[in-house]
Design a protein around this motif. Structure first.
Motif, mmCIF file in Angstrom:
data_model
loop_
_atom_site.group_PDB
_atom_site.id
_atom_site.type_symbol
_atom_site.label_atom_id
_atom_site.label_comp_id
_atom_site.label_asym_id
_atom_site.label_seq_id
_atom_site.Cartn_x
_atom_site.Cartn_y
_atom_site.Cartn_z
ATOM 1 N N GLN A 1 3.735 8.096 -3.543
ATOM 2 C CA GLN A 1 3.620 6.887 -2.727
ATOM 3 C C GLN A 1 4.989 6.457 -2.198
ATOM 4 O O GLN A 1 5.102 5.973 -1.071
ATOM 5 N N LEU B 1 5.156 3.009 -0.636
ATOM 6 C CA LEU B 1 5.957 2.050 -1.409
ATOM 7 C C LEU B 1 7.383 2.191 -0.918
ATOM 8 O O LEU B 1 7.943 3.278 -0.936
ATOM 9 N N GLU C 1 10.381 -2.772 -2.953
ATOM 10 C CA GLU C 1 9.018 -3.255 -3.085
ATOM 11 C C GLU C 1 8.565 -3.156 -4.541
ATOM 12 O O GLU C 1 8.930 -2.227 -5.266
ATOM 13 N N LEU D 1 6.430 -2.306 -7.705
ATOM 14 C CA LEU D 1 5.477 -1.276 -8.112
ATOM 15 C C LEU D 1 4.228 -1.973 -8.651
ATOM 16 O O LEU D 1 4.296 -3.139 -9.052
#
Length: 129
Positions: free
Chosen positions: A15, A21, A25, A27
């Motif tokens: 991701q 992601l 950002e 998780l």
């Protein structure tokens, strides 16, 4: 066949690699990952420790885990890339932070266990002896 914590870690790596992601950002939470993968909290924690040690993620105490920034990666390779290269030099701080967080978590868990043992000894001191 990979273990569940390895599957979780690889899913999150993918991701991050794909841009789903982004650096900085948050998780997914431990609870969300436990639900998504049908995994225990310990399994999710192992996956997160692995990602932090590899430089993919960093912890922010009281806030959670976040995608690491890799400003020092001049060759464009992400940490833990399949070509066998190690994480970029900039990920060293992330690995140190991950190890410090793992140590702090272990100390906290030990303190909790000591409290539980003390309570058991005080409350049922003669049971089971």
């Amino acid at each position: 066949m990979p273990l569940t914590f390895e599957v979780i870690a690889e899913t999150l790596r993918e991701q991050i690699r794909s841009g789903g992601l982004k650096p900085g950002e948050a998780l997914p939470t431990q609870a969300a990952l436990m639900r998504e993968f049908g995994a225990s909290s310990l399994t999710v924690q192992k996956a997160m420790v692995m990602l932090k040690q590899e430089g993919w993620a960093v912890s922010r105490p009281g806030k959670g885990a976040f995608v690491a920034h890799h400003d020092d990666a001049d060759d464009g390779e992400a940490p833990g890339s399949p070509d066998g290269e190690s994480a970029p030099v900039g990920a060293t701080a992330a690995r140190v932070e991950a190890l410090e967080q793992a140590l702090a978590d272990a100390v906290e868990e030990l303190a909790g266990l000591r409290t539980r043992v003390a309570a058991l000894e005080a409350g049922g001191g003669k049971q089971g002896r």
